[in-house]
Design an enzyme around this catalytic site. Structure first.
Site, PDB file in Angstrom:
ATOM      1  N   GLY A  66      55.267  49.534  31.636  1.00  0.00           N
ATOM      2  CA  GLY A  66      56.582  49.019  32.007  1.00  0.00           C
ATOM      3  C   GLY A  66      57.698  49.965  31.619  1.00  0.00           C
ATOM      4  O   GLY A  66      57.484  50.929  30.869  1.00  0.00           O
ATOM      5  N   ASN A  67      58.875  49.719  32.156  1.00  0.00           N
ATOM      6  CA  ASN A  67      60.045  50.528  31.794  1.00  0.00           C
ATOM      7  C   ASN A  67      61.327  49.779  32.130  1.00  0.00           C
ATOM      8  O   ASN A  67      61.296  48.751  32.812  1.00  0.00           O
ATOM      9  CB  ASN A  67      59.985  51.920  32.447  1.00  0.00           C
ATOM     10  CG  ASN A  67      59.378  51.876  33.820  1.00  0.00           C
ATOM     11  OD1 ASN A  67      59.975  51.333  34.739  1.00  0.00           O
ATOM     12  ND2 ASN A  67      58.154  52.408  33.949  1.00  0.00           N
ATOM     13  N   HIS A 125      50.081  47.160  41.284  1.00  0.00           N
ATOM     14  CA  HIS A 125      50.819  47.822  40.213  1.00  0.00           C
ATOM     15  C   HIS A 125      51.480  46.846  39.227  1.00  0.00           C
ATOM     16  O   HIS A 125      51.052  46.771  38.076  1.00  0.00           O
ATOM     17  CB  HIS A 125      51.852  48.736  40.884  1.00  0.00           C
ATOM     18  CG  HIS A 125      52.687  49.552  39.957  1.00  0.00           C
ATOM     19  ND1 HIS A 125      53.424  50.620  40.368  1.00  0.00           N
ATOM     20  CD2 HIS A 125      52.923  49.449  38.635  1.00  0.00           C
ATOM     21  CE1 HIS A 125      54.055  51.145  39.347  1.00  0.00           C
ATOM     22  NE2 HIS A 125      53.768  50.452  38.276  1.00  0.00           N
ATOM     23  N   SER A 152      58.419  58.055  33.888  1.00  0.00           N
ATOM     24  CA  SER A 152      57.980  58.717  35.127  1.00  0.00           C
ATOM     25  C   SER A 152      58.320  57.880  36.356  1.00  0.00           C
ATOM     26  O   SER A 152      58.254  58.367  37.479  1.00  0.00           O
ATOM     27  CB  SER A 152      56.467  58.956  35.072  1.00  0.00           C
ATOM     28  OG  SER A 152      55.791  57.715  34.949  1.00  0.00           O
ATOM     29  N   GLU A 153      58.686  56.622  36.132  1.00  0.00           N
ATOM     30  CA  GLU A 153      58.990  55.746  37.272  1.00  0.00           C
ATOM     31  C   GLU A 153      60.500  55.620  37.511  1.00  0.00           C
ATOM     32  O   GLU A 153      60.953  54.670  38.155  1.00  0.00           O
ATOM     33  CB  GLU A 153      58.361  54.377  37.043  1.00  0.00           C
ATOM     34  CG  GLU A 153      56.844  54.486  36.928  1.00  0.00           C
ATOM     35  CD  GLU A 153      56.142  53.138  36.945  1.00  0.00           C
ATOM     36  OE1 GLU A 153      55.808  52.681  38.040  1.00  0.00           O
ATOM     37  OE2 GLU A 153      55.939  52.572  35.873  1.00  0.00           O
ATOM     38  N   HIS A 179      54.078  45.161  33.819  1.00  0.00           N
ATOM     39  CA  HIS A 179      52.730  45.064  34.380  1.00  0.00           C
ATOM     40  C   HIS A 179      52.094  43.757  33.911  1.00  0.00           C
ATOM     41  O   HIS A 179      50.911  43.720  33.586  1.00  0.00           O
ATOM     42  CB  HIS A 179      51.865  46.237  33.936  1.00  0.00           C
ATOM     43  CG  HIS A 179      52.328  47.570  34.406  1.00  0.00           C
ATOM     44  ND1 HIS A 179      51.718  48.745  34.037  1.00  0.00           N
ATOM     45  CD2 HIS A 179      53.339  47.934  35.242  1.00  0.00           C
ATOM     46  CE1 HIS A 179      52.336  49.774  34.605  1.00  0.00           C
ATOM     47  NE2 HIS A 179      53.327  49.311  35.338  1.00  0.00           N
ATOM     48  N   HIS A 209      60.900  46.501  34.556  1.00  0.00           N
ATOM     49  CA  HIS A 209      59.627  46.641  35.279  1.00  0.00           C
ATOM     50  C   HIS A 209      58.486  46.368  34.315  1.00  0.00           C
ATOM     51  O   HIS A 209      58.424  46.962  33.241  1.00  0.00           O
ATOM     52  CB  HIS A 209      59.525  48.059  35.852  1.00  0.00           C
ATOM     53  CG  HIS A 209      58.137  48.443  36.277  1.00  0.00           C
ATOM     54  ND1 HIS A 209      57.363  47.635  37.077  1.00  0.00           N
ATOM     55  CD2 HIS A 209      57.385  49.532  35.997  1.00  0.00           C
ATOM     56  CE1 HIS A 209      56.188  48.221  37.277  1.00  0.00           C
ATOM     57  NE2 HIS A 209      56.168  49.364  36.620  1.00  0.00           N
TER      58      HIS A 209
HETATM   59 ZN   LIG Z   1      54.569  50.662  36.372  1.00  0.00          ZN
END
Ligand SMILES: [Zn+2]
Length: 223
Positions: free
Chosen positions: A27-28, A161, A76-77, A98, A96
């Site tokens: 997650g981010n 995802h 990275s996202e 998961h 975000h």
């Molecule tokens: Zn992700």
């Protein structure tokens, strides 16, 4: 710079990890500062219990790093976050995750219908949490699909995802939406299981739009 937003981001990232929405560094998170237009973004590959505000990266919408005090790279996202902010100029925060039940329906490419009234707060214009088509994480392709999906709803699944929640107020509200997505997905899973796989009834979009706490609920004795 943007110290209070960095602290908010770290607080929510830790909470998301402790509540099981973002296990194992997954997650981010990001927040937009309305005055400067800059974003604070979570760094890549860092356990949230180790994360401090110094580790949070400041970026602009052109994906340029403006400040990274501890030298860490942004998630990275991040392209996905940037595209969401471009698509929805009023949005202030992106979470975000998961989380397990939401990701279960994401990997089945199955939108989650609006089956409980709480989803009236999730900005679901078509009475469902839609699924953005698969794109490899971190790629412009995925960012483009997510950009399209967030024009329909504040909460979306990412095929194969995870899930994304956005909010126009702050990251705490975006986090709550992410938690609601997971709760909704868990209820939907249980409803399908208890009903031999048949779809439970869900709300019509019109009904969700009409549901408004202050105007429709009165308390005895309230003036
Ligand atoms: Zn992700």
């Amino acid at each position: 710079m943007l110290e209070s937003l960095k602290s908010d981001l770290v607080a929510v990232a830790r909470r998301a990890q402790h509540e099981g929405l973002c296990k194992h560094k997954s997650g981010n998170f990001s927040i937009r500062d309305l005055d400067s237009g800059l974003l604070v973004v979570s760094p890549t590959s860092l356990d949230r219990d180790q994360m401090s505000p110094r580790d949070v990266v400041v970026m602009n919408l052109d994906a340029e790093v403006i400040e990274n005090e501890s030298g860490l790279r942004p998630t990275s996202e991040v392209l996905m976050h940037l595209e969401i902010y471009k698509a929805r100029p009023e949005v202030r925060a992106v979470v975000h995750t998961h989380s397990a039940y939401a990701t279960t329906f994401a990997l089945l490419n199955r939108p989650i219908p609006a089956i409980v009234y709480e989803v009236a707060n999730l900005g679901l214009t078509r009475a469902r949490v839609p699924v953005a088509p698969y794109g490899r994480p971190g790629t412009p392709e995925l960012a483009r699909y997510v950009r399209e999906a967030v024009t329909e709803a504040d909460c979306v699944l990412l095929e194969k995802h995870g899930a994304v929640a956005i909010d126009e107020r702050n990251i705490y509200e975006a986090f709550l939406k992410a938690a609601y997505i997971e709760e909704l997905a868990e209820l939907y899973h249980h409803a399908l299981t208890a009903n031999q796989g048949r779809e439970p009834d869900s709300f019509e979009p019109e009904e969700l739009r009409k549901w408004a706490y202050p105007s429709q609920i009165t308390f005895p004795g309230a003036r």
